[in-house]
Design a protein around this motif. Structure first.
Motif, PDB file in Angstrom:
ATOM      1  N   SER A   9       0.841  -1.206   0.000  1.00  0.00           N
ATOM      2  CA  SER A   9       0.000   0.000   0.000  1.00  0.00           C
ATOM      3  C   SER A   9       0.875   1.255   0.000  1.00  0.00           C
ATOM      4  CB  SER A   9      -0.933   0.005   1.207  1.00  0.00           C
ATOM      5  OG  SER A   9      -0.218   0.213   2.414  1.00  0.00           O
ATOM      6  N   GLU A  10       2.148   1.097   0.387  1.00  0.00           N
ATOM      7  CA  GLU A  10       3.072   2.236   0.417  1.00  0.00           C
ATOM      8  C   GLU A  10       3.818   2.403  -0.910  1.00  0.00           C
ATOM      9  OE1 GLU A  10       5.628   1.625   3.740  1.00  0.00           O
ATOM     10  OE2 GLU A  10       4.052   1.986   5.229  1.00  0.00           O
ATOM     11  N   TRP A  11       3.543   1.527  -1.869  1.00  0.00           N
ATOM     12  CA  TRP A  11       4.201   1.599  -3.168  1.00  0.00           C
ATOM     13  C   TRP A  11       3.193   2.028  -4.222  1.00  0.00           C
ATOM     14  CZ3 TRP A  11       5.205  -2.734  -7.117  1.00  0.00           C
ATOM     15  CH2 TRP A  11       6.121  -2.312  -8.084  1.00  0.00           C
ATOM     16  N   ASP A  12       3.405   3.203  -4.790  1.00  0.00           N
ATOM     17  CA  ASP A  12       2.497   3.747  -5.799  1.00  0.00           C
ATOM     18  C   ASP A  12       3.283   3.944  -7.099  1.00  0.00           C
ATOM     19  OD1 ASP A  12       0.293   4.838  -7.040  1.00  0.00           O
ATOM     20  OD2 ASP A  12       0.633   6.861  -6.243  1.00  0.00           O
ATOM     21  N   PRO A  13       3.504   2.854  -7.820  1.00  0.00           N
ATOM     22  CA  PRO A  13       4.396   2.923  -8.988  1.00  0.00           C
ATOM     23  C   PRO A  13       3.737   3.542 -10.215  1.00  0.00           C
ATOM     24  CG  PRO A  13       3.491   0.719  -8.792  1.00  0.00           C
ATOM     25  CD  PRO A  13       2.981   1.487  -7.600  1.00  0.00           C
ATOM     26  N   THR A  14       4.560   4.204 -10.994  1.00  0.00           N
ATOM     27  CA  THR A  14       4.130   4.658 -12.312  1.00  0.00           C
ATOM     28  C   THR A  14       4.229   3.462 -13.260  1.00  0.00           C
ATOM     29  OG1 THR A  14       6.368   5.235 -13.008  1.00  0.00           O
ATOM     30  CG2 THR A  14       5.092   6.944 -11.843  1.00  0.00           C
ATOM     31  N   ASP A  17       7.771   2.615 -13.513  1.00  0.00           N
ATOM     32  CA  ASP A  17       8.295   1.918 -12.336  1.00  0.00           C
ATOM     33  C   ASP A  17       7.970   0.429 -12.403  1.00  0.00           C
ATOM     34  OD1 ASP A  17       9.246   4.290 -11.207  1.00  0.00           O
ATOM     35  OD2 ASP A  17       7.370   4.669 -10.126  1.00  0.00           O
ATOM     36  N   LEU A  39      -4.316  -3.248 -11.149  1.00  0.00           N
ATOM     37  CA  LEU A  39      -3.009  -2.803 -10.668  1.00  0.00           C
ATOM     38  C   LEU A  39      -2.652  -3.471  -9.347  1.00  0.00           C
ATOM     39  CD1 LEU A  39      -0.517  -0.997 -10.744  1.00  0.00           C
ATOM     40  CD2 LEU A  39      -1.887   0.819  -9.665  1.00  0.00           C
ATOM     41  N   GLU A  40      -3.587  -3.576  -8.410  1.00  0.00           N
ATOM     42  CA  GLU A  40      -3.276  -4.161  -7.106  1.00  0.00           C
ATOM     43  C   GLU A  40      -2.875  -5.624  -7.238  1.00  0.00           C
ATOM     44  OE1 GLU A  40      -3.012  -2.499  -4.099  1.00  0.00           O
ATOM     45  OE2 GLU A  40      -3.094  -0.879  -5.582  1.00  0.00           O
ATOM     46  N   LYS A  43       0.625  -5.718  -8.705  1.00  0.00           N
ATOM     47  CA  LYS A  43       1.623  -5.355  -7.694  1.00  0.00           C
ATOM     48  C   LYS A  43       1.925  -6.540  -6.777  1.00  0.00           C
ATOM     49  CE  LYS A  43       0.885  -1.553  -5.372  1.00  0.00           C
ATOM     50  NZ  LYS A  43       0.185  -0.433  -4.708  1.00  0.00           N
ATOM     51  N   ASP A 100      -2.871  -5.672   2.087  1.00  0.00           N
ATOM     52  CA  ASP A 100      -1.769  -4.725   1.906  1.00  0.00           C
ATOM     53  C   ASP A 100      -0.384  -5.368   1.914  1.00  0.00           C
ATOM     54  OD1 ASP A 100      -3.589  -2.673   1.803  1.00  0.00           O
ATOM     55  OD2 ASP A 100      -3.285  -2.018   3.873  1.00  0.00           O
TER      56      ASP A 100
END
Length: 278
Positions: A9-14, A17, A39-40, A43, A100
């Motif tokens: 949840s702390e990783w918000d990649p483009t 990325d 996306l989730e 990830k 998460d």
């Protein structure tokens, strides 16, 4: 023996990325990540595989491009290794992701299973209806404990505790969903000193831990005897038989705590970060 966990949840990649992180993996592993649309989900799948490669690289010092990770017919990942694993004859690992968190655990000799659960309140049905759909997976003893835990929320938490342990056990032996979970009955003292009865018989060949990861997430660790491995997974191990003294020394090693990792820490130093031009 390693225990790592990543809070995704702390990783918000483009998109860049994601592509960069994905490029660390061999092509055969990349397709198992890109098949996910959300996306989730992508990830979780990506971090799960990055954890495997990073852990193998750190523990066994195998270069990334020489790491070969395959899966059994039941879907359990394992490392293809020869002389490099001599010091750890049954080096094995297991990964889990839910909510998460994504986690990995490894053991040098014993089987290891790890499972994460996110304690989610059902949205389209009552707690009782949700629990009832899983009743066949529990022994009468466990089901009684769930149903008499207290409030609906108490029952839900009790359910997830048992479920988390059962999943860790099944993942450790590599049997997939084929195992009769109602025949794996857990006992505990306030969720410490956890033991298991398998098909009605107590066994001292397994140890379990149940931990709180925070944010309504639980994680469990199962550690057991290699001879309990399923047929296809057994073939990936070097040794299945040990004298009692040697095995119990490994079984009773202290469990280590989970170390928090970031996605950036899973990328090898040799994999240079891309330069973005504006």
């Amino acid at each position: 023996m390693e225990r790592w966990v990543v809070d995704i949840s702390e990783w918000d990649p483009t998109p860049q990325d994601l592509s960069f992180a994905l490029s660390v993996l061999p092509p055969s592993q990349q397709s198992s990540v890109t098949r996910y649309v959300r996306l989730e989900d992508r990830k979780r799948a990506l971090v799960s595989r990055l954890l495997q490669y990073a852990l193998v690289h750190q523990v066994l010092a195998i270069p990334y491009d020489q790491i070969v990770i395959n899966r059994t017919l039941e879907g359990k990942p394992y490392l293809e290794c020869d002389e490099v694993c001599v010091d750890f004859p049954n080096f094995n690992f297991n990964v889990s992701h839910h909510g998460d968190y994504v986690a990995i655990a490894s053991e040098p000799l014993c089987l290891v299973g790890v499972d994460i659960v996110s304690i989610v309140i059902p949205q389209d049905e009552t707690v009782i209806e949700f629990l009832q759909s899983f009743s066949s997976y529990f022994s009468s003893f466990e089901w009684h404990n769930i149903c008499t835990a207290g409030t609906n929320n108490d029952m839900l938490i009790e359910f997830y505790r048992y479920w988390c342990l059962k999943e860790a056990f099944v993942k450790a032996i590599g049997s997939g969903l084929a195992y009769d979970l109602d025949k794996v009955e857990f006992h505990h003292s306030c969720w410490a000193n956890i033991s298991v009865n398998i098909e009605g018989k107590a066994t001292r060949e397994w140890r379990f831990w149940l931990l709180d990861l925070g944010k309504n997430h639980l994680v469990s660790i199962a550690r057991g005897h290699p001879r309990s491995a399923s047929g296809s997974y057994m073939r990936t191990l070097r040794r299945s038989e040990f004298d009692e003294k040697e095995y119990h020394a490994a079984l009773h090693l202290p469990n280590v705590g989970f170390v928090s990792r970031t996605v950036e820490q899973l990328i090898p130093v040799s994999h240079k970060a891309p330069v973005h031009h504006t």
